[in-house]
Design an enzyme around this catalytic site. Structure first.
Site, short mmCIF file in Angstrom:
data_model
loop_
_atom_site.label_atom_id
_atom_site.label_comp_id
_atom_site.label_asym_id
_atom_site.label_seq_id
_atom_site.Cartn_x
_atom_site.Cartn_y
_atom_site.Cartn_z
N ASN A 11 0.86 -1.18 0.00
CA ASN A 11 0.00 0.00 0.00
C ASN A 11 0.90 1.23 0.00
OD1 ASN A 11 -1.95 1.95 0.28
ND2 ASN A 11 -2.44 1.46 2.41
N LYS A 13 -0.02 4.22 -0.40
CA LYS A 13 -0.73 5.40 0.10
C LYS A 13 -0.52 6.56 -0.88
CE LYS A 13 -0.48 3.50 4.70
NZ LYS A 13 -0.45 3.74 6.17
N HIS A 92 -9.72 0.55 4.97
CA HIS A 92 -8.45 0.84 5.63
C HIS A 92 -8.71 1.81 6.78
CE1 HIS A 92 -4.40 2.42 6.30
NE2 HIS A 92 -3.94 1.35 5.68
N GLU A 94 -7.32 4.36 7.77
CA GLU A 94 -7.26 5.79 7.42
C GLU A 94 -8.54 6.25 6.75
OE1 GLU A 94 -2.42 5.44 6.98
OE2 GLU A 94 -3.65 5.70 5.18
N GLU A 163 -5.24 -5.12 10.54
CA GLU A 163 -4.28 -4.04 10.75
C GLU A 163 -4.55 -3.39 12.10
OE1 GLU A 163 -4.85 -1.11 7.60
OE2 GLU A 163 -6.79 -0.63 8.47
N GLY A 169 2.36 2.37 10.82
CA GLY A 169 3.25 3.50 10.66
C GLY A 169 3.98 3.92 11.93
N SER A 208 3.21 -2.20 10.31
CA SER A 208 4.67 -2.06 10.39
C SER A 208 5.39 -3.35 10.05
CB SER A 208 5.08 -1.55 11.78
OG SER A 208 4.58 -0.25 12.00
#
Length: 247
Positions: A11, A13, A92, A94, A163, A169, A208
């Site tokens: 991904n 992003k 996701h 986000e 996730e 991150g 991560s």
């Protein structure tokens, strides 16, 4: 035990370039694609820049819940398909947190993906507070039920990505044992809706993942690959992660 071919997904992003497309394509040319599936989700504008005829699969990072119409700035499943995508990320963290995508929207997006011929990679996971309150399984159950309780037929056409939001991150990956516990819980929860599909569905770990921890994570029984963020922008490291995945 059901054999599931590993899938390693990138991904990117809102990152990437034509140069990264070229570098990644060159680096991944040595991957044994009989042993592992590899998928890249770049920004949608980069999808057509990947060369045709390679074994690398492409995916979208998001899609509209609508199939067409006056929705400025949105991308439908059919547009992603025409751009070369075979997969698409849905839900996701986000998208959930920054863009307020709720359960109804995410169900509609999974339905659009499947109806159009894309494979949805449905993302679920708990935040740090929920983990500290020992609500991980409760959160996962609610997120999965929002799609598959009322439409169990979608499961056989999906990939699931776990996730943990607290690990995305941050450099703080879940331990292989923590990740396996969550993946096993997801598979058990999905078995409520379709036992056969639950045993066959690929569940990816996303939080991560890097070249140092990938092999240990992928060695767990219910972890069928990874959804890789920052490390997927480094061709050499992403190649090592792909090599860590085994049948």
């Amino acid at each position: 035990m059901t054999q599931r071919k590993p899938l390693v997904a990138a991904n990117w992003k809102m990152n990437g370039s034509k140069a990264l497309v070229d570098d990644m394509t060159h680096s991944l040319a040595v991957v044994d694609f009989t042993a592992v599936d590899v998928m890249i989700c770049p920004p949608a504008t980069l999808l057509p820049l990947f060369p045709q005829g390679t074994a690398i699969a492409l995916g979208g990072q998001n899609l509209s819940q609508y199939d067409a119409g006056a929705y400025t700035g949105e991308l439908s499943a059919s547009l992603l398909l025409q751009a070369g995508a075979r997969y698409v990320l849905v839900g996701h963290s986000e998208r959930r947190s920054l863009f307020s995508e709720d359960d109804d929207i995410l169900l509609a997006k999974v339905q659009q993906a499947v109806a159009t011929g894309l494979i949805p990679v449905f993302c679920v996971g708990e935040n740090l507070q929920q983990r500290q309150q020992e609500k991980t399984t409760e959160v996962l159950a609610k997120q999965l039920a929002a799609v598959y309780a009322s439409h169990p037929e979608l499961l056989a056409k999906s990939v699931i990505a776990y996730e943990p939001v607290w690990a995305i991150g941050t450099g703080e990956a879940a331990t292989p044992e923590q990740a396996q516990q969550a993946h096993a819980a997801i598979r058990q929860l999905l078995a409520r809706y379709d036992t056969v599909a639950a045993s066959k569905v690929r569940i990816l770990y996303g939080g991560s993942v890097n070249a140092s921890n990938a092999a240990a994570l992928f060695n767990e029984a219910d972890i069928d690959g990874g959804l890789v963020g920052g490390a997927s922008l480094k061709p050499a490291e992403f190649l090592e992660i792909c090599r860590s995945a085994k049948d």
